[in-house]
Motif scaffolding. Structure first.
Motif, mmCIF file in Angstrom:
data_model
loop_
_atom_site.group_PDB
_atom_site.id
_atom_site.type_symbol
_atom_site.label_atom_id
_atom_site.label_comp_id
_atom_site.label_asym_id
_atom_site.label_seq_id
_atom_site.Cartn_x
_atom_site.Cartn_y
_atom_site.Cartn_z
ATOM 1 N N SER A 1 -22.870 62.102 -51.993
ATOM 2 C CA SER A 1 -22.462 63.640 -51.837
ATOM 3 C C SER A 1 -21.726 63.606 -53.341
ATOM 4 O O SER A 1 -21.726 64.760 -53.824
ATOM 5 C CB SER A 1 -21.277 63.605 -50.957
ATOM 6 O OG SER A 1 -20.425 62.803 -50.751
ATOM 7 N N ALA A 2 -21.085 62.601 -53.874
ATOM 8 C CA ALA A 2 -20.487 62.914 -55.015
ATOM 9 C C ALA A 2 -21.544 62.803 -56.368
ATOM 10 O O ALA A 2 -21.467 63.721 -57.256
ATOM 11 C CB ALA A 2 -19.531 61.606 -55.472
ATOM 12 N N PHE A 3 -22.815 62.180 -56.234
ATOM 13 C CA PHE A 3 -23.679 62.223 -57.143
ATOM 14 C C PHE A 3 -24.322 63.873 -57.143
ATOM 15 O O PHE A 3 -24.598 64.254 -58.169
ATOM 16 C CB PHE A 3 -24.871 61.240 -56.690
ATOM 17 C CG PHE A 3 -25.629 60.862 -57.848
ATOM 18 C CD1 PHE A 3 -25.701 60.130 -58.684
ATOM 19 C CD2 PHE A 3 -27.025 61.471 -57.763
ATOM 20 C CE1 PHE A 3 -26.643 59.871 -59.691
ATOM 21 C CE2 PHE A 3 -27.964 61.311 -58.621
ATOM 22 C CZ PHE A 3 -27.683 60.506 -59.553
ATOM 23 N N ASN B 1 -32.183 58.488 -61.841
ATOM 24 C CA ASN B 1 -32.252 59.770 -61.274
ATOM 25 C C ASN B 1 -33.258 59.820 -59.973
ATOM 26 O O ASN B 1 -33.206 60.244 -58.912
ATOM 27 C CB ASN B 1 -32.559 61.038 -62.091
ATOM 28 C CG ASN B 1 -30.960 61.369 -62.801
ATOM 29 O OD1 ASN B 1 -29.979 60.971 -62.382
ATOM 30 N ND2 ASN B 1 -31.200 61.854 -64.139
ATOM 31 N N LEU B 2 -34.634 59.065 -60.480
ATOM 32 C CA LEU B 2 -35.869 58.990 -59.463
ATOM 33 C C LEU B 2 -35.217 58.147 -58.337
ATOM 34 O O LEU B 2 -35.612 58.653 -57.413
ATOM 35 C CB LEU B 2 -36.756 58.497 -60.159
ATOM 36 C CG LEU B 2 -38.154 58.313 -59.348
ATOM 37 C CD1 LEU B 2 -38.426 59.686 -58.794
ATOM 38 C CD2 LEU B 2 -39.099 57.801 -60.271
ATOM 39 N N ALA B 3 -34.558 57.206 -58.468
ATOM 40 C CA ALA B 3 -34.120 56.288 -57.460
ATOM 41 C C ALA B 3 -33.111 56.873 -56.560
ATOM 42 O O ALA B 3 -33.429 56.962 -55.212
ATOM 43 C CB ALA B 3 -33.498 55.064 -58.007
ATOM 44 N N ALA B 4 -32.292 57.747 -57.212
ATOM 45 C CA ALA B 4 -31.267 58.469 -56.347
ATOM 46 C C ALA B 4 -32.088 59.638 -55.492
ATOM 47 O O ALA B 4 -31.669 59.751 -54.430
ATOM 48 C CB ALA B 4 -30.360 59.124 -57.118
ATOM 49 N N GLN B 5 -33.071 60.228 -56.308
ATOM 50 C CA GLN B 5 -33.787 61.392 -55.372
ATOM 51 C C GLN B 5 -34.408 60.753 -54.210
ATOM 52 O O GLN B 5 -34.604 61.476 -53.277
ATOM 53 C CB GLN B 5 -34.848 62.039 -56.228
ATOM 54 C CG GLN B 5 -34.218 63.015 -57.434
ATOM 55 C CD GLN B 5 -34.891 63.358 -58.446
ATOM 56 O OE1 GLN B 5 -36.044 63.050 -58.434
ATOM 57 N NE2 GLN B 5 -34.598 63.972 -59.577
ATOM 58 N N ARG B 6 -34.839 59.529 -54.294
ATOM 59 C CA ARG B 6 -35.782 58.849 -53.237
ATOM 60 C C ARG B 6 -34.666 58.183 -52.136
ATOM 61 O O ARG B 6 -35.331 57.570 -51.236
ATOM 62 C CB ARG B 6 -36.883 58.152 -53.823
ATOM 63 C CG ARG B 6 -37.825 59.046 -54.541
ATOM 64 C CD ARG B 6 -39.077 58.213 -54.803
ATOM 65 N NE ARG B 6 -40.144 58.875 -55.740
ATOM 66 C CZ ARG B 6 -41.221 58.557 -55.845
ATOM 67 N NH1 ARG B 6 -41.691 57.303 -55.544
ATOM 68 N NH2 ARG B 6 -41.925 59.238 -56.740
ATOM 69 N N TRP C 1 -17.424 63.000 -64.782
ATOM 70 C CA TRP C 1 -17.143 62.959 -63.698
ATOM 71 C C TRP C 1 -15.508 62.965 -63.695
ATOM 72 O O TRP C 1 -14.862 63.679 -62.817
ATOM 73 C CB TRP C 1 -17.510 61.623 -62.986
ATOM 74 C CG TRP C 1 -18.977 61.873 -62.285
ATOM 75 C CD1 TRP C 1 -19.759 62.712 -62.501
ATOM 76 C CD2 TRP C 1 -19.534 61.161 -61.181
ATOM 77 N NE1 TRP C 1 -21.067 62.338 -62.126
ATOM 78 C CE2 TRP C 1 -20.709 61.634 -61.021
ATOM 79 C CE3 TRP C 1 -19.121 60.083 -60.337
ATOM 80 C CZ2 TRP C 1 -21.840 61.017 -60.262
ATOM 81 C CZ3 TRP C 1 -20.050 59.458 -59.468
ATOM 82 C CH2 TRP C 1 -21.413 60.077 -59.331
ATOM 83 N N LEU C 2 -14.996 62.235 -64.438
ATOM 84 C CA LEU C 2 -13.438 62.160 -64.542
ATOM 85 C C LEU C 2 -12.878 63.507 -64.886
ATOM 86 O O LEU C 2 -11.970 64.144 -64.520
ATOM 87 C CB LEU C 2 -12.854 61.155 -65.445
ATOM 88 C CG LEU C 2 -12.964 59.576 -65.068
ATOM 89 C CD1 LEU C 2 -12.841 58.497 -66.096
ATOM 90 C CD2 LEU C 2 -11.859 59.624 -64.076
ATOM 91 N N ASN C 3 -13.594 64.069 -65.754
ATOM 92 C CA ASN C 3 -13.420 65.559 -66.075
ATOM 93 C C ASN C 3 -13.362 66.454 -65.021
ATOM 94 O O ASN C 3 -12.724 67.521 -64.925
ATOM 95 C CB ASN C 3 -14.432 66.153 -67.341
ATOM 96 C CG ASN C 3 -13.988 67.307 -67.780
ATOM 97 O OD1 ASN C 3 -12.854 67.505 -68.414
ATOM 98 N ND2 ASN C 3 -14.805 68.365 -67.628
ATOM 99 N N ALA C 4 -14.250 66.136 -63.984
ATOM 100 C CA ALA C 4 -14.556 67.222 -62.895
ATOM 101 C C ALA C 4 -13.531 66.840 -61.874
ATOM 102 O O ALA C 4 -13.561 67.276 -60.705
ATOM 103 C CB ALA C 4 -15.990 67.084 -62.563
ATOM 104 N N GLY C 5 -12.628 65.779 -62.052
ATOM 105 C CA GLY C 5 -11.790 65.515 -60.850
ATOM 106 C C GLY C 5 -12.288 64.245 -59.895
ATOM 107 O O GLY C 5 -11.428 63.985 -58.983
ATOM 108 N N ALA C 6 -13.116 63.720 -60.152
ATOM 109 C CA ALA C 6 -13.582 62.698 -59.486
ATOM 110 C C ALA C 6 -12.646 61.425 -59.386
ATOM 111 O O ALA C 6 -11.766 61.222 -60.501
ATOM 112 C CB ALA C 6 -14.831 61.829 -59.931
ATOM 113 N N ARG C 7 -12.381 60.798 -58.167
ATOM 114 C CA ARG C 7 -11.481 59.590 -58.072
ATOM 115 C C ARG C 7 -11.965 58.301 -58.200
ATOM 116 O O ARG C 7 -13.069 58.066 -57.381
ATOM 117 C CB ARG C 7 -10.783 59.769 -56.828
ATOM 118 C CG ARG C 7 -9.866 61.093 -56.620
ATOM 119 C CD ARG C 7 -8.685 60.918 -57.488
ATOM 120 N NE ARG C 7 -7.725 59.787 -57.254
ATOM 121 C CZ ARG C 7 -6.599 59.825 -57.900
ATOM 122 N NH1 ARG C 7 -6.200 60.383 -58.897
ATOM 123 N NH2 ARG C 7 -5.910 58.688 -57.540
#
Length: 340
Positions: A170-172, A77-82, A193-199
């Motif tokens: 954007s998906a993250f 999460n830290l890597a994604a934030q930066r 993510w699958l439960n939320a409808g991600a492809r």
């Protein structure tokens, strides 16, 4: 200039094999990326951080981040934030990717705007004689080629090799990042993510070597135990059954052994009712557990009269169960699901 791809690379006590992972990234034919390498409080006397800093000094695309003890979910999460990229690619310090990996995955996401996550086939990097179960898992995961196959397969195990994926930033942001809990962080992410409808998508090329060192978290951390997997999946599977089982909340479970019953019991805590068990062992047939009879598998009701959840997991058993149910007119995702 903002890179197109940000590679999320958590590391801890990885000095021995980290150079191979970094070299495989620096050898990519697509150069528009950054690597956010988060040192998750390595306690190897500074060796891991020294490797990161040496490589960062050689290539400005590598950003070495020294963090406190965050755990893998926190480090990711830290890597994604930066990160700055439009696409986020995963990589582990003990794996290696092929030179075309980032280019092919980015091209797929560019051409497929509805796809949120793209993986690839992976190569088993261990000794199949020593790690037969892991080798079988790699073989199975490589058979899940379509979104539909991965969505159904997710109730057996993680349908993507975590270090092989690339997803949209954007998906993250939309679907939420990694969560820390008593479960594997990647498996929880895929189920949520699958439960939320991600492809999901998977490239047919083999673009990553998935190694199996003795210290791999999946071998040493209780969050990756089979019981942790089954406890986690039960809530998502119960939700899926509520939407797809015409007989909800009632199911018939394949497998009447003690371990199988215990794993299936997790469903009951989410409102699912087990009507009966199916088995082939004559010693079990006719028994009753908590008011649920054990039936011979040949006595499965006709399709349309029951929904079956298979929890068998011995090598080859899931395929045998699928073949049997298909021969009786059951169809995966419509009248049965595999969760073993």
């Amino acid at each position: 200039m903002t890179p197109l791809i940000s590679v999320l690379l958590p590391v801890r006590n990885a000095a021995d094999h980290l150079p191979q992972a970094l070299e495989s990234l620096l050898a990519q034919t697509f150069a528009d990326f950054e690597i956010l390498a988060v040192d998750d409080a390595s306690d190897d006397g500074g060796l891991t951080l020294a490797v990161l800093e040496e490589y960062a000094g050689r290539d400005a695309r590598i950003r070495a981040i020294a963090a406190g003890r965050l755990g893998i979910a926190g480090a990711l999460n830290l890597a994604a934030q930066r990160s700055r990229g439009r696409y986020l690619a995963r990589m582990d310090a003990d794996d290696a990717c092929e030179p075309e990996r980032l280019r092919l995955q980015a091209e797929h996401l560019e051409a497929s705007p509805l796809t949120d996550v793209v993986g690839c086939r992976v190569r088993f990097g261990g000794d199949p004689a020593v790690s037969a179960g892991y080798a079988r898992h790699v073989g199975w995961i490589n058979t899940l080629e379509s979104h539909e196959a991965m969505a159904l397969g997710a109730f057996r195990d993680a349908p993507l090799a975590h270090p092989s994926v690339m997803f949209r930033a954007s998906a993250f942001a939309r679907l939420g990042g990694y969560r820390q809990g008593p479960y594997p962080e990647d498996y929880e992410l895929w189920l949520r993510w699958l439960n939320a409808g991600a492809r999901f998508a998977k490239l047919p090329q083999t673009l990553l070597t998935w190694n199996d060192p003795p210290g791999r978290l999946s071998r040493t951390d209780p969050r990756y135990s089979l019981e942790a997997f089954h406890a986690l999946k039960a809530g998502y599977l119960a939700g899926w059954l509520a939407a797809n089982n015409p007989h909800h909340p009632e199911v018939i479970v394949v497998g009447a052994g003690r371990v199988t019953r215990r794993r299936a019991e997790h469903l009951c805590s989410h409102g699912v009712r087990i009507r009966a068990y199916l088995d082939i062992d004559p010693r079990k047939i006719g028994q009753v557990h908590q008011g649920r009879p054990v039936l011979h598998h040949r006595d499965v009701p006709p399709p349309g009269e029951a929904f079956v959840v298979s929890y068998v997991s011995t090598p080859g058993a899931a395929e045998h169960v699928a073949a049997f149910l298909n021969s009786r007119g059951y169809r995966a995702g419509r009248a049965y699901i595999q969760a073993g």
